[in-house]
Design an enzyme around this catalytic site. Structure first.
Site, mmCIF file in Angstrom:
data_model
loop_
_atom_site.group_PDB
_atom_site.id
_atom_site.type_symbol
_atom_site.label_atom_id
_atom_site.label_comp_id
_atom_site.label_asym_id
_atom_site.label_seq_id
_atom_site.Cartn_x
_atom_site.Cartn_y
_atom_site.Cartn_z
ATOM 1 N N HIS A 19 0.840 -1.205 0.000
ATOM 2 C CA HIS A 19 0.000 0.000 0.000
ATOM 3 C C HIS A 19 0.877 1.259 0.000
ATOM 4 C CE1 HIS A 19 -3.199 -2.542 2.259
ATOM 5 N NE2 HIS A 19 -3.663 -2.328 1.036
ATOM 6 N N LYS A 43 -18.036 -7.163 6.504
ATOM 7 C CA LYS A 43 -16.738 -7.836 6.496
ATOM 8 C C LYS A 43 -16.058 -7.545 7.829
ATOM 9 C CE LYS A 43 -13.061 -7.413 3.298
ATOM 10 N NZ LYS A 43 -12.624 -6.850 2.021
ATOM 11 N N ARG A 94 -1.451 -6.340 -8.499
ATOM 12 C CA ARG A 94 -0.286 -7.175 -8.215
ATOM 13 C C ARG A 94 -0.165 -8.222 -9.307
ATOM 14 N NH1 ARG A 94 -2.591 -7.848 -2.311
ATOM 15 N NH2 ARG A 94 -4.291 -8.199 -3.744
ATOM 16 N N SER A 132 -2.917 -7.801 2.528
ATOM 17 C CA SER A 132 -3.321 -7.706 3.941
ATOM 18 C C SER A 132 -3.803 -9.071 4.433
ATOM 19 C CB SER A 132 -4.445 -6.688 4.111
ATOM 20 O OG SER A 132 -4.006 -5.412 3.741
HETATM 21 O O1 PNS Z 1 -8.714 -3.267 -0.084
HETATM 22 P P1 PNS Z 1 -9.924 -3.869 -0.704
HETATM 23 O O2 PNS Z 1 -10.720 -4.646 0.330
HETATM 24 O O3 PNS Z 1 -9.602 -4.697 -1.929
HETATM 25 O O4 PNS Z 1 -10.844 -2.630 -1.188
HETATM 26 C C1 PNS Z 1 -12.099 -2.852 -1.749
HETATM 27 C C2 PNS Z 1 -12.877 -1.547 -1.977
HETATM 28 C C3 PNS Z 1 -12.968 -0.741 -0.693
HETATM 29 C C4 PNS Z 1 -12.205 -0.735 -3.028
HETATM 30 C C5 PNS Z 1 -14.286 -1.964 -2.465
HETATM 31 O O5 PNS Z 1 -14.832 -2.917 -1.576
HETATM 32 C C6 PNS Z 1 -15.261 -0.788 -2.590
HETATM 33 O O6 PNS Z 1 -15.109 0.066 -3.404
HETATM 34 N N1 PNS Z 1 -16.297 -0.778 -1.726
HETATM 35 C C7 PNS Z 1 -17.317 0.239 -1.729
HETATM 36 C C8 PNS Z 1 -18.643 -0.294 -2.221
HETATM 37 C C9 PNS Z 1 -18.883 -0.001 -3.686
HETATM 38 O O7 PNS Z 1 -18.729 1.111 -4.149
HETATM 39 N N2 PNS Z 1 -19.315 -1.046 -4.433
HETATM 40 C C10 PNS Z 1 -19.695 -0.937 -5.827
HETATM 41 C C11 PNS Z 1 -18.543 -0.856 -6.792
HETATM 42 S S1 PNS Z 1 -17.869 -2.391 -7.174
#
Ligand code: PNS
Length: 164
Positions: A19, A43, A94, A132
């Site tokens: 990150h 989650k 990645r 993570s």
């Molecule tokens: O670090 P992560 O867990 O891969 O991040 C995921 C994240 C936060 C980017 C994703 O879960 C997110 O954007 N959540 C917000 C909900 C949302 O907007 N969902 C619709 C678009 S797919």
């Protein structure tokens, strides 16, 4: 000239050196970078959103010329991006295995908000396997995660999984 704002969203549970690498790269591409820490009730996170934000604040230094903000968000990412005036979403890529999930999210976000562009950045090769999820698993099983996260995060993981 208009200020270029980007959002780098994630769970950051916890912050890893991968990150940090992406944050460094993204900072070089915008005037203002908003790190958006997901509050996700479904989650179960290992660290509370306050702890995750504190880890980021402690370990992230913005390069000169870039304003850095750390905020929490819930709900739709594109709505958060709009609220903070960002038209760029940054995500780290990645391995190829990340691609499918990222591709789906980017296209869904584009459908929801066509003016917001998702930009993918690649971290250094040495972090290409760092996530993570794996860092938590290794720490939970008593393995050494130094070098994969900032020292204070490795310490927080050790404390969280300390055996009685
Ligand atoms: O670090 P992560 O867990 O891969 O991040 C995921 C994240 C936060 C980017 C994703 O879960 C997110 O954007 N959540 C917000 C909900 C949302 O907007 N969902 C619709 C678009 S797919």
């Amino acid at each position: 000239m208009r200020e270029r704002t980007a959002v780098y969203p994630g769970s950051f549970d916890p912050l890893t050196n991968g990150h940090l690498d992406i944050i460094g790269r993204a900072s070089g591409l915008c005037d203002r970078l908003v790190l958006a820490v997901l509050v996700n009730e479904e989650k179960k996170a290992l660290f509370s959103v306050e702890e995750r934000i504190a880890m980021i604040r402690e370990n992230v230094r913005a390069p000169q010329g870039t304003a850095l903000e750390v905020r929490q968000f819930s709900g739709l990412l594109v709505e958060f991006a709009e609220k903070v005036g960002a038209r760029i979403i940054v995500r780290g890529l990645r391995a190829v295995s990340d691609f499918e999930y990222e591709f789906q999210m980017a296209l869904m976000n584009r459908r929801l908000s066509p003016q917001v562009e998702t930009v993918f950045l690649m971290a250094k090769e040495e972090y290409s396997y760092v996530s993570s999820r794996l860092v938590k698993e290794v720490a939970r099983l008593g393995g050494d995660v130094r070098g994969l996260t900032p020292d204070s995060v490795a310490q927080a993981l050790r404390e969280r999984f300390r055996r009685p």
